[in-house]
Scaffold this motif. Structure first.
Motif, PDB file in Angstrom:
ATOM      1  N   GLU A 149       0.834  -1.212   0.000  1.00 55.55           N
ATOM      2  CA  GLU A 149       0.000   0.000   0.000  1.00 55.55           C
ATOM      3  C   GLU A 149       0.864   1.255   0.000  1.00 55.55           C
ATOM      4  O   GLU A 149       0.473   2.298  -0.543  1.00 55.55           O
ATOM      5  N   ASN A 150       2.053   1.151   0.613  1.00 54.18           N
ATOM      6  CA  ASN A 150       2.951   2.305   0.711  1.00 54.18           C
ATOM      7  C   ASN A 150       4.237   2.062  -0.078  1.00 54.18           C
ATOM      8  O   ASN A 150       5.296   2.587   0.279  1.00 54.18           O
ATOM      9  N   ARG A 151       4.147   1.275  -1.159  1.00 50.40           N
ATOM     10  CA  ARG A 151       5.353   0.909  -1.908  1.00 50.40           C
ATOM     11  C   ARG A 151       6.108   2.144  -2.386  1.00 50.40           C
ATOM     12  O   ARG A 151       5.515   3.169  -2.745  1.00 50.40           O
ATOM     13  N   ASN A 152       7.446   2.031  -2.318  1.00 48.05           N
ATOM     14  CA  ASN A 152       8.369   3.105  -2.695  1.00 48.05           C
ATOM     15  C   ASN A 152       8.279   4.319  -1.775  1.00 48.05           C
ATOM     16  O   ASN A 152       8.798   5.396  -2.107  1.00 48.05           O
ATOM     17  N   GLU A 153       7.608   4.167  -0.636  1.00 51.42           N
ATOM     18  CA  GLU A 153       7.561   5.212   0.386  1.00 51.42           C
ATOM     19  C   GLU A 153       7.959   4.599   1.732  1.00 51.42           C
ATOM     20  O   GLU A 153       7.843   3.392   1.935  1.00 51.42           O
ATOM     21  N   VAL A 154       8.390   5.440   2.661  1.00 49.47           N
ATOM     22  CA  VAL A 154       8.791   4.945   3.980  1.00 49.47           C
ATOM     23  C   VAL A 154       7.547   4.608   4.795  1.00 49.47           C
ATOM     24  O   VAL A 154       6.632   5.422   4.918  1.00 49.47           O
ATOM     25  N   LEU A 155       7.519   3.397   5.319  1.00 53.15           N
ATOM     26  CA  LEU A 155       6.429   2.938   6.176  1.00 53.15           C
ATOM     27  C   LEU A 155       6.880   3.077   7.623  1.00 53.15           C
ATOM     28  O   LEU A 155       7.862   2.457   8.034  1.00 53.15           O
ATOM     29  N   ASP A 156       6.173   3.919   8.378  1.00 55.82           N
ATOM     30  CA  ASP A 156       6.568   4.225   9.753  1.00 55.82           C
ATOM     31  C   ASP A 156       6.522   2.985  10.639  1.00 55.82           C
ATOM     32  O   ASP A 156       5.486   2.303  10.725  1.00 55.82           O
ATOM     33  N   ARG A 157       7.626   2.681  11.299  1.00 55.98           N
ATOM     34  CA  ARG A 157       7.754   1.478  12.113  1.00 55.98           C
ATOM     35  C   ARG A 157       6.746   1.448  13.263  1.00 55.98           C
ATOM     36  O   ARG A 157       6.068   0.441  13.483  1.00 55.98           O
ATOM     37  N   SER A 158       6.629   2.536  13.988  1.00 50.49           N
ATOM     38  CA  SER A 158       5.723   2.582  15.142  1.00 50.49           C
ATOM     39  C   SER A 158       4.271   2.415  14.713  1.00 50.49           C
ATOM     40  O   SER A 158       3.488   1.750  15.387  1.00 50.49           O
ATOM     41  N   ALA A 159       3.915   3.018  13.588  1.00 49.87           N
ATOM     42  CA  ALA A 159       2.542   2.914  13.106  1.00 49.87           C
ATOM     43  C   ALA A 159       2.192   1.471  12.756  1.00 49.87           C
ATOM     44  O   ALA A 159       1.100   0.991  13.050  1.00 49.87           O
ATOM     45  N   VAL A 160       3.142   0.761  12.132  1.00 47.84           N
ATOM     46  CA  VAL A 160       2.914  -0.643  11.776  1.00 47.84           C
ATOM     47  C   VAL A 160       2.740  -1.492  13.025  1.00 47.84           C
ATOM     48  O   VAL A 160       1.845  -2.342  13.105  1.00 47.84           O
ATOM     49  N   LEU A 161       3.602  -1.272  14.002  1.00 46.05           N
ATOM     50  CA  LEU A 161       3.521  -2.054  15.241  1.00 46.05           C
ATOM     51  C   LEU A 161       2.188  -1.841  15.946  1.00 46.05           C
ATOM     52  O   LEU A 161       1.567  -2.795  16.429  1.00 46.05           O
TER      53      LEU A 161
END
Length: 223
Positions: free
Chosen positions: A164-176
């Motif tokens: 969904e966020n390919r080629n962009e930074v996916l925030d670690r805390s948000a994922v957790l």
């Protein structure tokens, strides 16, 4: 009826878990040690395993490793009183898809069981192209050519967010917070293990990479 194999040597806790799950229409076979659990697994071939890590005769990690030699897909949840990060990592390396630290609520266990069994959600099947792969988030599969790989619930959820966020930074805390419910240290180590597993599965296509972005999170590179 869905069959669950429970291995827990604390008799009182085992009874509570068994009775709680049976009220949700699960069939539960309870074992008090690892050797008995392994025997029952081969005899009954349940749909899901709930294993305590510290058990007499054979610990939960050893049981999971033995099962994974012949069965790569059955969902395994570890119960543990341990709090060291390495114990959590060892659990996932042994083949678990999830873990709960004692004490835990029965509702939390039930929600995690439902998630691993695919009972949560009712979306239509949707296939997403990722390089040379086809990803199905509902069926939780990743296909490369004629080879179809089964994903765990968390592998699938994590890959869906990366795509969904390919080629962009996916925030670690948000994922957790979204997938694990908390961005604490232990869940962070757990996520690192799942990232490693996804990298291994995606390595067939050299154009697909999951990069670490120090201090921020991860980036899925597609092409």
């Amino acid at each position: 009826m869905t069959e669950i194999l429970l291995a827990e040597d604390e008799a009182a806790l085992a009874m509570i878990i068994k009775e709680s799950l049976e009220t949700r229409r699960f069939s539960v076979r309870s074992c008090a040690n690892g050797e008995e659990a392994l025997t029952e697994y081969y005899r009954k071939k349940p749909d899901l395993l709930v294993l305590d890590i510290m058990m007499p005769k054979k610990d939960g990690l050893s049981v999971a490793k033995d099962i994974r030699k012949t069965d790569k897909h059955i969902p395994i949840i570890f119960l543990t009183a341990k709090s060291q990060a390495q114990d959590v990592v060892d659990g996932f390396h042994a083949g678990a898809q999830d873990y709960l630290k004692k004490p835990f609520s029965m509702m939390e266990l039930i929600v995690r069981i439902d998630a691993l069994l695919g009972r949560i959600g009712g979306e239509k099947t949707e296939t997403i192209a990722l390089g040379g792969f086809l990803f199905d988030a509902v069926r939780q599969t990743l296909q490369f050519g004629q080879d179809v790989m089964a994903l765990t619930h968390r592998e699938s959820a994590l890959l869906a967010l990366l795509i969904e966020n390919r080629n962009e930074v996916l925030d670690r805390s948000a994922v957790l917070r979204k997938i694990w419910g908390d961005d604490d240290f232990f869940n962070g180590r757990s996520m690192d293990v799942f990232i490693t597993k996804l990298r291994k599965k995606l390595s067939r296509d050299p154009n697909i990479q999951i990069l670490n972005v120090r201090g921020l999170g991860y980036k899925l590179i597609d092409g």
